[in-house]
Design a protein around this motif. Structure first.
Motif, PDB file in Angstrom:
ATOM      1  N   ALA A   2      28.004   0.348 -44.790  1.00 17.10           N
ATOM      2  CA  ALA A   2      29.415   0.634 -45.010  1.00 17.10           C
ATOM      3  C   ALA A   2      29.962   1.485 -43.865  1.00 17.10           C
ATOM      4  O   ALA A   2      29.220   2.025 -43.046  1.00 17.10           O
ATOM      5  CB  ALA A   2      29.583   1.361 -46.337  1.00 17.10           C
ATOM      6  N   ASN A   3      31.282   1.625 -43.775  1.00 12.72           N
ATOM      7  CA  ASN A   3      31.901   2.431 -42.742  1.00 12.72           C
ATOM      8  C   ASN A   3      31.460   3.885 -42.847  1.00 12.72           C
ATOM      9  O   ASN A   3      31.188   4.391 -43.932  1.00 12.72           O
ATOM     10  CB  ASN A   3      33.431   2.361 -42.871  1.00 12.72           C
ATOM     11  CG  ASN A   3      33.949   0.953 -42.637  1.00 12.72           C
ATOM     12  OD1 ASN A   3      33.407   0.230 -41.813  1.00 12.72           O
ATOM     13  ND2 ASN A   3      34.989   0.578 -43.358  1.00 12.72           N
ATOM     14  N   ARG A   4      31.410   4.557 -41.701  1.00  9.03           N
ATOM     15  CA  ARG A   4      30.998   5.950 -41.684  1.00  9.03           C
ATOM     16  C   ARG A   4      32.164   6.829 -42.111  1.00  9.03           C
ATOM     17  O   ARG A   4      33.083   7.081 -41.347  1.00  9.03           O
ATOM     18  CB  ARG A   4      30.503   6.335 -40.285  1.00  9.03           C
ATOM     19  CG  ARG A   4      29.811   7.699 -40.210  1.00  9.03           C
ATOM     20  CD  ARG A   4      28.605   7.787 -41.118  1.00  9.03           C
ATOM     21  NE  ARG A   4      27.604   6.802 -40.832  1.00  9.03           N
ATOM     22  CZ  ARG A   4      26.620   6.945 -39.939  1.00  9.03           C
ATOM     23  NH1 ARG A   4      26.511   8.045 -39.261  1.00  9.03           N
ATOM     24  NH2 ARG A   4      25.729   5.982 -39.770  1.00  9.03           N
ATOM     25  N   ASN A  90      33.572   1.930 -50.068  1.00 11.93           N
ATOM     26  CA  ASN A  90      33.849   1.419 -48.727  1.00 11.93           C
ATOM     27  C   ASN A  90      33.174   2.232 -47.637  1.00 11.93           C
ATOM     28  O   ASN A  90      33.121   1.797 -46.485  1.00 11.93           O
ATOM     29  CB  ASN A  90      35.358   1.397 -48.474  1.00 11.93           C
ATOM     30  CG  ASN A  90      36.047   0.275 -49.219  1.00 11.93           C
ATOM     31  OD1 ASN A  90      35.524  -0.832 -49.317  1.00 11.93           O
ATOM     32  ND2 ASN A  90      37.225   0.556 -49.760  1.00 11.93           N
ATOM     33  N   TYR A  91      32.673   3.427 -47.998  1.00  9.97           N
ATOM     34  CA  TYR A  91      32.075   4.301 -46.995  1.00  9.97           C
ATOM     35  C   TYR A  91      30.599   4.539 -47.266  1.00  9.97           C
ATOM     36  O   TYR A  91      30.135   4.451 -48.407  1.00  9.97           O
ATOM     37  CB  TYR A  91      32.823   5.636 -46.947  1.00  9.97           C
ATOM     38  CG  TYR A  91      34.238   5.504 -46.413  1.00  9.97           C
ATOM     39  CD1 TYR A  91      34.462   5.220 -45.071  1.00  9.97           C
ATOM     40  CD2 TYR A  91      35.332   5.654 -47.257  1.00  9.97           C
ATOM     41  CE1 TYR A  91      35.757   5.094 -44.579  1.00  9.97           C
ATOM     42  CE2 TYR A  91      36.628   5.527 -46.770  1.00  9.97           C
ATOM     43  CZ  TYR A  91      36.833   5.240 -45.429  1.00  9.97           C
ATOM     44  OH  TYR A  91      38.110   5.111 -44.949  1.00  9.97           O
ATOM     45  N   GLU A  92      29.875   4.849 -46.199  1.00  8.72           N
ATOM     46  CA  GLU A  92      28.426   5.033 -46.286  1.00  8.72           C
ATOM     47  C   GLU A  92      28.049   6.331 -46.997  1.00  8.72           C
ATOM     48  O   GLU A  92      27.084   6.383 -47.741  1.00  8.72           O
ATOM     49  CB  GLU A  92      27.832   5.003 -44.877  1.00  8.72           C
ATOM     50  CG  GLU A  92      26.376   5.433 -44.767  1.00  8.72           C
ATOM     51  CD  GLU A  92      25.395   4.474 -45.425  1.00  8.72           C
ATOM     52  OE1 GLU A  92      24.173   4.696 -45.273  1.00  8.72           O
ATOM     53  OE2 GLU A  92      25.822   3.525 -46.101  1.00  8.72           O
TER      54      GLU A  92
END
Length: 322
Positions: A2-4, A90-92
């Motif tokens: 996922a996005n950082r 959506n995020y890491e």
């Protein structure tokens, strides 16, 4: 991957009366503009309008460029709500915020920086400060950890090899969380009780440890944990809170046996041999069924070949070899 960035996950069941302060504190986070973040409310089949209330409150906070999403998990149990939310993130980087946790303004900023700096860490925990709407009973000071408040270690640093973190304010990674359950879903549902599903934080930490990841505690990560008077009775403490821990321990002690047999003996053939010799004696001369089970399970994890064991221990050993 996922996005950082950071996803804050709030799991709630009929938490409308608790969510106001929780969401307000999340809205007050002081994150740099170059770090993306979002909030997911995992509504675990609430009937009190929690989701609509939370969405309206977030809109009123007017947090610029930070999405607030609601997902509905109809299957009762925090485990299911949390896992649904993790998959939707959506995020890491993930921060698990219970619906009665008030994160300090720098919580997400510090969480991001810690995960960036320590790639070997599987999860990070902070310090909970208890808050109530009345007064705390005298016995409460002896049950801090049961209510997920107080320090989780003597000081900031890596946790001891067999110590775990609690779920309130837990910081981890989406990819790592999904990896821990990819082939082997949680074993807690096999007990058939919704109350034990809140022990998913302990099971998750144990899986991380068994796979060689370290846990970290930072005393500067502060959140307030609101505990209403209704949860500060001996009836709630004993019949709800502590009973849930006791019930979940029927499975968690299988993990502890695996940790004892693998972590303690790693790189130490002398300790492995000692345990291998002692375990059968402990089993034969055990004065309780629980001690006999502990000795039998330890032996099961020590031996490289298969011997007869219960279903959960067999699955944990397979998880270890995954």
């Amino acid at each position: 991957m996922a996005n950082r960035g950071i996803t804050v996950i709030i799991c709630t069941f009929n938490g409308k009366q608790r969510l106001s302060e929780t969401i307000t504190h999340i809205a007050g986070q002081t994150l740099p503009e170059n770090i993306g973040w979002e909030v997911i409310l995992a509504d675990n089949a609430s009937t009190d309008g929690s989701a609509l209330f939370a969405e309206a409150l977030w809109d009123s906070c007017a947090v610029k460029n930070v999405p607030f999403r609601v997902i509905i998990e109809s299957q009762p149990g925090k485990l299911y709500a949390l896992q649904h939310a993790v998959k939707a993130a959506n995020y890491e980087y993930i921060v698990i915020c219970d619906d009665d946790n008030w994160l300090s303004a720098d919580y997400l900023k510090n969480a991001f920086e810690l995960l960036q700096a320590m790639p070997d860490v599987g999860a990070i925990g902070g310090q909970g400060v208890p808050v109530t709407d009345g007064t705390f009973p005298e016995w409460f000071q002896h049950h801090f950890s049961d209510y997920a408040v107080g320090p989780q270690a003597k000081g900031t640093g890596y946790m001891r090899p067999r110590d775990v973190l609690w779920g309130a304010g837990l910081i981890t990674k989406k990819s790592l969380y999904l990896k821990m359950y990819n082939e082997y879903p949680s074993f807690l549902p096999e007990l058939g009780s919704v109350s034990v599903l809140s022990a998913e934080d302990t099971e998750y930490c144990m899986r991380l440890i068994l796979k060689g990841y370290r846990l970290y505690y930072d005393a500067a990560l502060i959140y307030h944990h609101f505990i209403p008077g209704a949860k500060l009775t001996t009836t709630f403490r004993d019949e709800k809170l502590l009973k849930g821990f006791t019930d979940a321990n029927l499975i968690l002690r299988k993990y502890y046996a695996a940790m004892r047999a693998t972590i303690k003996t790693k790189g130490r053939p002398d300790i492995w041999l000692m345990l291998l010799l002692i375990a059968p004696l402990n089993y034969i001369f055990a004065f309780s069924g629980k001690r006999a089970e502990k000795a039998r399970d330890t032996l099961f994890y020590l031996l490289p070949f298969r011997i007869k064991a219960d279903a959960i221990s067999t699955k944990i050993k397979a998880f270890l070899k995954e």
